[in-house]
Design a protein around this motif. Structure first.
Motif, short mmCIF file in Angstrom:
data_model
loop_
_atom_site.label_atom_id
_atom_site.label_comp_id
_atom_site.label_asym_id
_atom_site.label_seq_id
_atom_site.Cartn_x
_atom_site.Cartn_y
_atom_site.Cartn_z
N GLU A 151 0.76 -1.26 0.00
CA GLU A 151 0.04 -0.06 0.10
C GLU A 151 0.92 1.32 0.28
O GLU A 151 0.52 2.25 -0.53
CB GLU A 151 -1.00 -0.14 1.16
CG GLU A 151 -1.93 -1.07 1.03
CD GLU A 151 -3.10 -0.80 2.26
OE1 GLU A 151 -2.68 -0.03 3.17
OE2 GLU A 151 -3.60 -2.01 2.41
N ARG A 152 2.05 1.34 0.83
CA ARG A 152 2.83 2.49 0.76
C ARG A 152 3.64 2.68 -0.57
O ARG A 152 3.77 3.73 -0.99
CB ARG A 152 3.89 2.30 1.90
CG ARG A 152 3.53 2.45 3.29
CD ARG A 152 4.77 2.54 4.31
NE ARG A 152 5.59 1.40 4.28
CZ ARG A 152 5.11 0.33 5.14
NH1 ARG A 152 4.25 0.56 5.91
NH2 ARG A 152 6.08 -0.68 5.19
N GLN A 181 1.49 6.70 -6.60
CA GLN A 181 0.41 7.76 -6.92
C GLN A 181 0.69 9.17 -6.63
O GLN A 181 0.55 10.04 -7.55
CB GLN A 181 -0.77 7.49 -6.16
CG GLN A 181 -1.71 6.18 -6.65
CD GLN A 181 -2.75 5.59 -5.84
OE1 GLN A 181 -3.09 6.49 -4.58
NE2 GLN A 181 -3.50 4.88 -6.16
N GLU A 182 1.48 9.33 -5.71
CA GLU A 182 2.10 10.71 -5.36
C GLU A 182 2.96 11.11 -6.24
O GLU A 182 2.98 12.32 -6.80
CB GLU A 182 2.59 10.64 -3.87
CG GLU A 182 3.03 11.98 -3.33
CD GLU A 182 3.47 11.96 -1.88
OE1 GLU A 182 4.37 12.48 -1.72
OE2 GLU A 182 2.74 11.35 -0.94
N MET A 225 2.83 14.41 -8.56
CA MET A 225 3.68 15.51 -8.75
C MET A 225 4.23 15.61 -9.96
O MET A 225 4.58 17.11 -10.64
CB MET A 225 4.96 15.00 -7.84
CG MET A 225 4.56 14.97 -6.47
SD MET A 225 4.09 16.63 -5.52
CE MET A 225 5.62 17.50 -5.59
N GLU A 226 4.31 14.61 -10.82
CA GLU A 226 4.83 14.60 -12.12
C GLU A 226 3.77 15.57 -13.16
O GLU A 226 4.09 16.37 -13.72
CB GLU A 226 5.11 13.45 -12.78
CG GLU A 226 5.62 13.35 -14.25
CD GLU A 226 6.84 13.96 -14.23
OE1 GLU A 226 7.24 14.47 -15.40
OE2 GLU A 226 7.65 13.77 -13.47
#
Length: 190
Positions: free
Chosen positions: A71-72, A78-79, A83-84
């Motif tokens: 999950e991390r 996803q983060e 950000m991209e």
């Protein structure tokens, strides 16, 4: 000799038969004056259950840690994607200032005046007085300075000229030397 008959992660692990010949050596180590074969088999069974429960808990802990790590990793991916996306489309994700919308329209000088100022030419102060700005607000010219508008010329003919260079001939320009002090003060504040 291992005490586990099956994988501890399975909830239906089968308890081995500790009274069989297979476990005679383990019985021999436990048997003494107070412990007989039946009690040794029960001790081995109890030890197996304790170890099996500990192995199950360890397996569940490892599975939970693996799931949390998964999950991390997914959240980090996803983060990174977000950000991209923010980096590629900065204007799309620019913060919006929390300001009130103006209820009064912004009055700007006519396009002709703005065009003269951009080309660093002299521009009369009349265009920045209240009456000059009032005339600019009534002009029917478009805000697009490259759009063509038709204006009558001095010889009576009509001519197409860019809106940025057009000046309404009906507006009577007051020369700077003829401005009143009130008009001069109005223009000085802009």
């Amino acid at each position: 000799m291992p005490l586990l008959a099956e994988d501890p992660s399975l909830n239906f692990a089968i308890l081995p038969d500790f009274e069989s010949e297979e476990f005679e050596e383990a019985h021999a180590q436990l048997i003494n004056d107070t412990i007989d074969d039946r009690l040794a088999a029960e001790l081995l069974a109890n030890l197996w259950r304790v170890q099996n429960d500990a192995d199950k808990q360890a397996e569940h802990r490892q599975a939970d840690e693996a799931e949390a790590q998964k999950e991390r990793t997914c959240l980090d991916e996803q983060e990174a994607a977000v950000m991209e996306e923010h980096k590629k489309n900065k204007s799309k994700y620019a913060p919006i200032r929390d300001i009130n919308v103006l209820s009064d329209p912004i009055i700007i000088p006519c396009q002709y005046t703005v065009c003269k100022m951009k080309s660093s030419k002299y521009c009369e102060l009349f265009y920045f007085t209240n009456s000059g700005l009032e005339e600019a607000s009534h002009m029917a010219f478009t805000a697009d300075k490259d759009a063509l508008v038709m204006l009558p010329m001095a010889d009576g003919l009509h001519k197409w000229i860019p809106a940025g260079a057009a000046r309404d001939p009906k507006v009577q320009i007051v020369k700077d030397k003829n401005l009143t002090w009130e008009q001069f003060n109005e223009a000085a504040h802009i």
